[in-house]
Enzyme design. Structure first.
Site, PDB file in Angstrom:
ATOM      1  N   ASP A 147      52.480  46.438  14.778  1.00  0.00           N
ATOM      2  CA  ASP A 147      51.319  46.091  13.959  1.00  0.00           C
ATOM      3  C   ASP A 147      51.508  46.702  12.579  1.00  0.00           C
ATOM      4  O   ASP A 147      51.845  47.891  12.463  1.00  0.00           O
ATOM      5  CB  ASP A 147      50.032  46.651  14.576  1.00  0.00           C
ATOM      6  N   ASP A 162      46.201  32.942  22.583  1.00  0.00           N
ATOM      7  CA  ASP A 162      45.470  34.011  23.273  1.00  0.00           C
ATOM      8  C   ASP A 162      44.614  33.358  24.337  1.00  0.00           C
ATOM      9  O   ASP A 162      43.690  32.602  24.017  1.00  0.00           O
ATOM     10  CB  ASP A 162      44.573  34.776  22.289  1.00  0.00           C
TER      11      ASP A 162
END
Lengths: 216, 257
Positions: free
Chosen positions: B12, B131
């Site tokens: 990230d 997702d």
């Protein structure tokens, strides 16, 4: 000081190719260019390529680079084709309902097919052929110097080159069946995989190219 | 002898810095994307994925420079996801040295964007991130739906149908995250992974839930994933990528060692 021209016809990322050459090249000038004079004056040329063949060949022709590439190959100086840059060297590709290519090497570019299965397990194989696969060297060549037999390189493609003459095959790789992953003819050497994305083995291949005099 | 399954560490990135605590004992600056990427490259990572979580779009420029820096020194495939909304975003990232871009929310709101992107840059660099969350109840036939905004917003779209549609639109790869498993460390949703992998003809990357190396093995053997993505298991030095690869190879999975 020697020079390498990376042919830039606006298709995709040449940053990595240039960076890989920079990494392994000492005293080498690297030109990322579409300029005919610069290309013809270079000691070596890399013909890269990603994306669809119709767009790639379209740009090559529009920029007049087809003639330049032919002229460079005729000069006897080393040319290294990468991925679509390898496929473009053949006569034609089945991609985009058929595209005429440079015709520097006899043969065609074919589609893997959507019902590809693993020879041993029978599992369905995905398209594109994406990831690290083994490259089996079929000939001895200065480009293979110091690179282990069956070393893994990074591939991403849905089409593969089928040279008309088996003498042109410099390496093969298994994906459902053995296909040609490298070709070689005189001062031309080309690979289907991406050496600039293949860590040590890939950098070794670029280093070998910078040493190669164009004689196999 | 053949194509190896891949291990992909995911980082990230916020405003050009690696966040969510990467902890290597012998690394000088765990926030430096180049240092972290180089370490994973040395350990044998098959690709690296950067997820841009920068909130402000003003800071996109920082991400571009980060990709340039990493691509100059790490010679394995790089994927950049997060904030990819326009064709121009893709062009900038590819020119900076990314090999693939991940499209998530933008695909849900504008599926044509995937088509346009694949036509322009080729399917090989278009990863559609999905997702998914299970919506079927106990005893019912399995059903998963697409969620956006980190799993907070439901869309009512069936995950399998969506994956097939995205591949039809030109996605070259699917990054599949189970929102039920993400962060749980109890393993991938293997049924979901398998259902998607068998439904599409492009590679599927399994994501969400890895807590131990055996989970990565199962992702491939039972989930039929072509690649496995993990973050924390590598970031905190619990396991190296090399250990993970050896474990998978000893389970009979073809790996690049």
């Amino acid at each position: 000081m020697s020079s390498v021209a990376v042919i830039d016809y606006g298709m995709g990322n040449l940053h990595s190719v240039a960076k890989a050459l920079e990494k392994v090249g000492k005293d080498v000038t690297i030109h990322v260019t579409a300029d005919a004079e610069t290309i013809l004056a270079a000691d070596r040329v890399v013909l890269p390529g990603v994306g669809a063949m119709r767009d790639c060949m379209g740009e090559i022709v529009r920029l007049g680079l087809d003639k330049v590439i032919h002229e460079f190959v005729d000069s006897g100086k080393p040319l290294f084709g990468v991925c679509v840059g390898m496929q473009a060297l053949l006569e034609s590709s089945a991609e985009n309902e058929g595209v005429r290519c440079l015709g520097i090497l006899p043969g065609q570019v074919e589609y893997f097919g959507s019902d590809l299965t693993d020879m041993k397990t029978g599992d369905k194989l995905k398209i594109p052929h994406m990831g690290w696969n083994q490259v089996h060297q079929e000939i001895e060549h200065p480009m293979w110097d110091g690179i282990a037999q069956d070393a893994r390189f990074y591939f991403v493609h849905s089409y593969y080159a089928q040279p008309a003459n088996p003498d042109l095959i410099a390496a093969s790789t298994n994906y459902g069946f053995p296909f040609t992953s490298a070709v070689s003819k005189d001062n031309v050497f080309a690979v289907q995989f991406h050496p600039e994305k293949s860590q040590h083995s890939g950098l070794d291949l670029y280093a070998n190219f910078l040493k190669w005099d164009g004689k196999s | 002898m053949g194509l190896a399954k891949r291990i992909i560490p995911c980082l990230d990135v916020d405003n050009g810095r690696v966040v969510k605590g990467v902890q290597f004992v012998d690394i000088r600056d765990a926030g430096d994307p180049v240092e972290v990427a180089r370490r994973y490259d040395e350990q044998g990572a098959d690709e690296i994925t950067f997820l841009d979580i920068t909130a402000s779009s003003d800071d996109r420029e920082t991400m571009v420079h980060m990709v340039e820096d990493v691509a100059s020194q790490v010679f394995i495939p790089l994927t950049v996801g997060g904030g990819i909304r326009k064709v121009e975003d893709i062009r900038v990232m590819l020119n900076a040295g990314a090999d693939k871009v991940g499209i998530n929310t933008a695909a849900v709101f504008n599926p044509e964007f995937v088509k346009e992107a694949a036509e322009k840059f080729g399917s090989q660099c278009i990863v559609v991130a999905i997702d998914a969350k299970k919506v079927s109840g106990e005893g019912e036939e399995n059903r998963w739906e697409i969620f956006t905004h980190g799993g907070r917003k439901e869309t009512g779209i069936d995950a399998i149908e969506w994956a097939i549609k995205m591949v039809d639109y030109g996605a070259g790869e699917i990054l599949l995250t189970s929102m039920d498993r993400d962060g749980t460390k109890i393993g991938f949703d293997l049924e979901l992974t398998r259902a998607i992998s068998e439904a599409v003809n492009v590679p599927v990357i399994a994501s969400g839930g890895v807590g131990e190396l055996q989970h990565m093995v199962e992702g491939v053997t039972e989930g039929k994933a072509d690649a496995v993505l993990a973050a924390s298991i590598f970031h905190f030095g619990e396991h190296t990528i090399e250990e993970a690869k050896r474990k998978m190879a000893s389970a009979g999975i073809e790996m690049r060692l």
